[in-house]
Write an enzyme that holds these catalytic residues in place. Structure first.
Site, PDB file in Angstrom:
ATOM      1  N   ASN A 171      25.622 -18.864 -21.773  1.00 42.86           N
ATOM      2  CA  ASN A 171      24.564 -17.839 -21.874  1.00 42.86           C
ATOM      3  C   ASN A 171      23.793 -17.670 -20.564  1.00 42.86           C
ATOM      4  O   ASN A 171      22.962 -18.516 -20.220  1.00 42.86           O
ATOM      5  CB  ASN A 171      23.612 -18.205 -23.006  1.00 42.86           C
ATOM      6  CG  ASN A 171      24.296 -18.082 -24.346  1.00 42.86           C
ATOM      7  OD1 ASN A 171      25.321 -18.734 -24.592  1.00 42.86           O
ATOM      8  ND2 ASN A 171      23.780 -17.241 -25.213  1.00 42.86           N
ATOM      9  N   TYR A 214      33.803  -9.336 -30.210  1.00 46.15           N
ATOM     10  CA  TYR A 214      33.488  -9.498 -28.781  1.00 46.15           C
ATOM     11  C   TYR A 214      34.244 -10.686 -28.184  1.00 46.15           C
ATOM     12  O   TYR A 214      34.824 -10.597 -27.093  1.00 46.15           O
ATOM     13  CB  TYR A 214      31.981  -9.704 -28.633  1.00 46.15           C
ATOM     14  CG  TYR A 214      31.513  -9.987 -27.232  1.00 46.15           C
ATOM     15  CD1 TYR A 214      31.448  -8.980 -26.279  1.00 46.15           C
ATOM     16  CD2 TYR A 214      31.119 -11.273 -26.862  1.00 46.15           C
ATOM     17  CE1 TYR A 214      31.013  -9.243 -24.991  1.00 46.15           C
ATOM     18  CE2 TYR A 214      30.672 -11.541 -25.576  1.00 46.15           C
ATOM     19  CZ  TYR A 214      30.617 -10.522 -24.648  1.00 46.15           C
ATOM     20  OH  TYR A 214      30.186 -10.786 -23.377  1.00 46.15           O
ATOM     21  N   THR A 232      24.450   0.788 -20.448  1.00 47.61           N
ATOM     22  CA  THR A 232      23.440  -0.254 -20.696  1.00 47.61           C
ATOM     23  C   THR A 232      22.753  -0.693 -19.397  1.00 47.61           C
ATOM     24  O   THR A 232      21.667  -1.238 -19.446  1.00 47.61           O
ATOM     25  CB  THR A 232      24.050  -1.498 -21.389  1.00 47.61           C
ATOM     26  OG1 THR A 232      25.106  -2.006 -20.579  1.00 47.61           O
ATOM     27  CG2 THR A 232      24.611  -1.166 -22.761  1.00 47.61           C
TER      28      THR A 232
HETATM   29  C1  UD1 Z   1      25.696 -14.515 -25.140  1.00 46.47           C
HETATM   30  C2  UD1 Z   1      25.908 -13.242 -24.383  1.00 46.47           C
HETATM   31  C3  UD1 Z   1      27.357 -12.874 -24.359  1.00 46.47           C
HETATM   32  C4  UD1 Z   1      28.098 -14.031 -23.730  1.00 46.47           C
HETATM   33  C5  UD1 Z   1      27.835 -15.284 -24.531  1.00 46.47           C
HETATM   34  C6  UD1 Z   1      28.464 -16.472 -23.855  1.00 46.47           C
HETATM   35  C7  UD1 Z   1      23.990 -11.768 -24.366  1.00 46.47           C
HETATM   36  C8  UD1 Z   1      23.288 -10.637 -25.032  1.00 46.47           C
HETATM   37  N1  UD1 Z   1      25.117 -12.186 -24.964  1.00 46.47           N
HETATM   38  O1  UD1 Z   1      26.022 -14.378 -26.516  1.00 46.47           O
HETATM   39  O2  UD1 Z   1      27.557 -11.708 -23.606  1.00 46.47           O
HETATM   40  O3  UD1 Z   1      29.454 -13.757 -23.684  1.00 46.47           O
HETATM   41  O4  UD1 Z   1      26.446 -15.522 -24.563  1.00 46.47           O
HETATM   42  O5  UD1 Z   1      28.328 -17.576 -24.648  1.00 46.47           O
HETATM   43  O6  UD1 Z   1      23.584 -12.272 -23.346  1.00 46.47           O
HETATM   44  N2  UD1 Z   1      18.812 -14.974 -31.493  1.00 46.47           N
HETATM   45  C9  UD1 Z   1      17.656 -15.181 -32.259  1.00 46.47           C
HETATM   46  N3  UD1 Z   1      16.710 -14.208 -32.268  1.00 46.47           N
HETATM   47  C10 UD1 Z   1      16.837 -13.053 -31.536  1.00 46.47           C
HETATM   48  C11 UD1 Z   1      18.012 -12.856 -30.758  1.00 46.47           C
HETATM   49  C12 UD1 Z   1      18.975 -13.848 -30.777  1.00 46.47           C
HETATM   50  O7  UD1 Z   1      17.503 -16.211 -32.930  1.00 46.47           O
HETATM   51  O8  UD1 Z   1      15.923 -12.215 -31.594  1.00 46.47           O
HETATM   52  C13 UD1 Z   1      19.839 -16.040 -31.501  1.00 46.47           C
HETATM   53  C14 UD1 Z   1      21.223 -15.532 -31.859  1.00 46.47           C
HETATM   54  O9  UD1 Z   1      21.391 -15.422 -33.255  1.00 46.47           O
HETATM   55  C15 UD1 Z   1      22.084 -16.622 -31.223  1.00 46.47           C
HETATM   56  C16 UD1 Z   1      21.281 -17.055 -29.982  1.00 46.47           C
HETATM   57  O10 UD1 Z   1      19.960 -16.564 -30.189  1.00 46.47           O
HETATM   58  O11 UD1 Z   1      22.188 -17.724 -32.106  1.00 46.47           O
HETATM   59  C17 UD1 Z   1      21.834 -16.469 -28.700  1.00 46.47           C
HETATM   60  O12 UD1 Z   1      22.025 -15.088 -28.895  1.00 46.47           O
HETATM   61  P1  UD1 Z   1      22.316 -14.084 -27.673  1.00 46.47           P
HETATM   62  O13 UD1 Z   1      21.302 -14.227 -26.618  1.00 46.47           O
HETATM   63  O14 UD1 Z   1      22.548 -12.735 -28.265  1.00 46.47           O
HETATM   64  O15 UD1 Z   1      23.640 -14.697 -27.028  1.00 46.47           O
HETATM   65  P2  UD1 Z   1      25.085 -15.047 -27.639  1.00 46.47           P
HETATM   66  O16 UD1 Z   1      25.357 -14.305 -28.877  1.00 46.47           O
HETATM   67  O17 UD1 Z   1      25.188 -16.525 -27.638  1.00 46.47           O
END
Ligand code: UD1
Length: 323
Positions: free
Chosen positions: A172, A143, A36
């Site tokens: 995050n 995870y 990645t």
């Molecule tokens: C993230 C990290 C993870 C870390 C965790 C710590 C990433 C990819 N993941 O997980 O490695 O361990 O924080 O808390 O950085 N969302 C949307 N639309 C989108 C994409 C995401 O609404 O197109 C929402 C998701 O459903 C979620 C939120 O945004 O509710 C955050 O998602 P994401 O950035 O993937 O992070 P986490 O799952 O919180």
């Protein structure tokens, strides 16, 4: 000057750490399987570090990587909650088997300390906010289970073999170099990338889901402080690395749209499987015991991040026109 091994060095956090350490004059070795991560993230310091393309599960590779190293900054992982929901075995193998293999190599090489990129996902849907390190974990996604399991491994390697370790529970993390073009990318990266392309991002759920978004430089400083901390705190102890403030997904959307001048209203979709609802860090322990203070706030961090994506976008556009 010390010798550092960064796992996942071609990733977003690993490469940012590498830049900071090179700038401070340290010796940096890095490994990455490039599944990645990208060597583009290291292009300007490639001459100043040593790099091996190796997988964490490669026994001989980890043995060689740990030889003569003072500190291991273990960032390498198959990140992403939804990826682990889709492929629990694949992410287990990278995240748990890979970490165990690295720990054995670090123990045998008599590494001074390992600093581990743990995850706030370990708290799961614990209803109390903010999250404190002494709350019982409640991991929801594979995870989260994997990241928590490795904290326990770090603790057991301290107790069983005396290998010093510190677990940094990242909230995050976002910033320049975070991959943006995959459905597994972080939300800030994805929203920015989509809006720049004129596409309307989808918010999963009602938009009131919240996260403690922490700019990558704050995570870098936490790692450096964790290396410098006294041995008494390197017993596998866990520290929240967030900001102590949270933003809803609606806030994030509005802030990015505001920076980019994007006028479309968000689309809304069903909540994502394995997601936690709210995440907010109490950072008192990290402040008291490591001296950690998040220096870059959400909005400043977001501006720097967006400026980087815009510059990258323009660079690519210019190359396409030239080519
Ligand atoms: C993230 C990290 C993870 C870390 C965790 C710590 C990433 C990819 N993941 O997980 O490695 O361990 O924080 O808390 O950085 N969302 C949307 N639309 C989108 C994409 C995401 O609404 O197109 C929402 C998701 O459903 C979620 C939120 O945004 O509710 C955050 O998602 P994401 O950035 O993937 O992070 P986490 O799952 O919180």
């Amino acid at each position: 000057m010390a010798r550092y091994l960064i796992t996942g060095i071609a990733g977003f956090i690993g490469s940012t750490l590498a830049h900071a350490l090179v700038e401070q004059g340290h010796e940096v070795r890095g490994i990455d399987n490039l599944s990645t991560g990208s060597l583009d993230n290291l292009a300007d310091i490639r001459h100043a570090i040593s790099f091996e393309q190796t997988d964490l599960q490669d026994v001989a590779g980890m043995k060689a990587a740990c030889e003569g190293v003072d500190f291991v900054l273990h960032q390498g992982a198959l990140a992403s909650v939804p990826r682990s929901v889709k492929d629990p075995l694949g992410s287990h193998q990278s995240n748990i088997n890979g970490t165990l293999n690295l720990l054995i190599a670090a123990r045998d090489a008599k590494v001074r300390r390992i600093v581990y990129a743990a995850s706030s996902s370990a708290y799961g849907d614990q209803p109390t906010q903010p999250k404190q390190e002494d709350m019982p974990p409640l991991p929801l996604s594979p995870y989260a289970v994997q990241k928590l399991t490795c904290e326990y491994y770090i603790q057991s390697f301290y107790r069983a073999y005396g290998l010093e370790g510190i677990c940094l529970r990242y909230f995050n993390i976002f910033g320049p170099h975070q991959a943006a073009d995959s459905p597994y990318s972080g939300v800030i990266a994805q929203f920015t990338y989509k809006m720049m392309a004129g596409d309307t991002p989808t918010i999963f759920g009602d938009g009131l889901t919240s996260r403690d978004f922490n700019y990558v430089d704050n995570a870098v400083s936490a790692n450096l402080l964790a290396c410098a901390a006294p041995s008494a705190v390197a017993t596998g102890r866990v520290f929240n690395i967030g900001t102590g403030k949270s933003q809803t997904l609606n806030d994030v959307y509005a802030a990015i749209a505001g920076e980019l001048g994007f006028r479309e209203k968000p689309k809304y979709g069903p909540p994502r499987e394995g997601d936690i609802r709210h995440s907010l860090a109490n950072i008192e322990r990290a402040t008291a015991e490591l001296g950690y203070r998040p220096k870059v706030g959400f909005h400043d961090g977001l501006r720097k991040t967006i400026a980087w994506y815009v510059a990258e976008h323009e660079k690519k556009a210019a190359t396409t026109i030239e080519g």
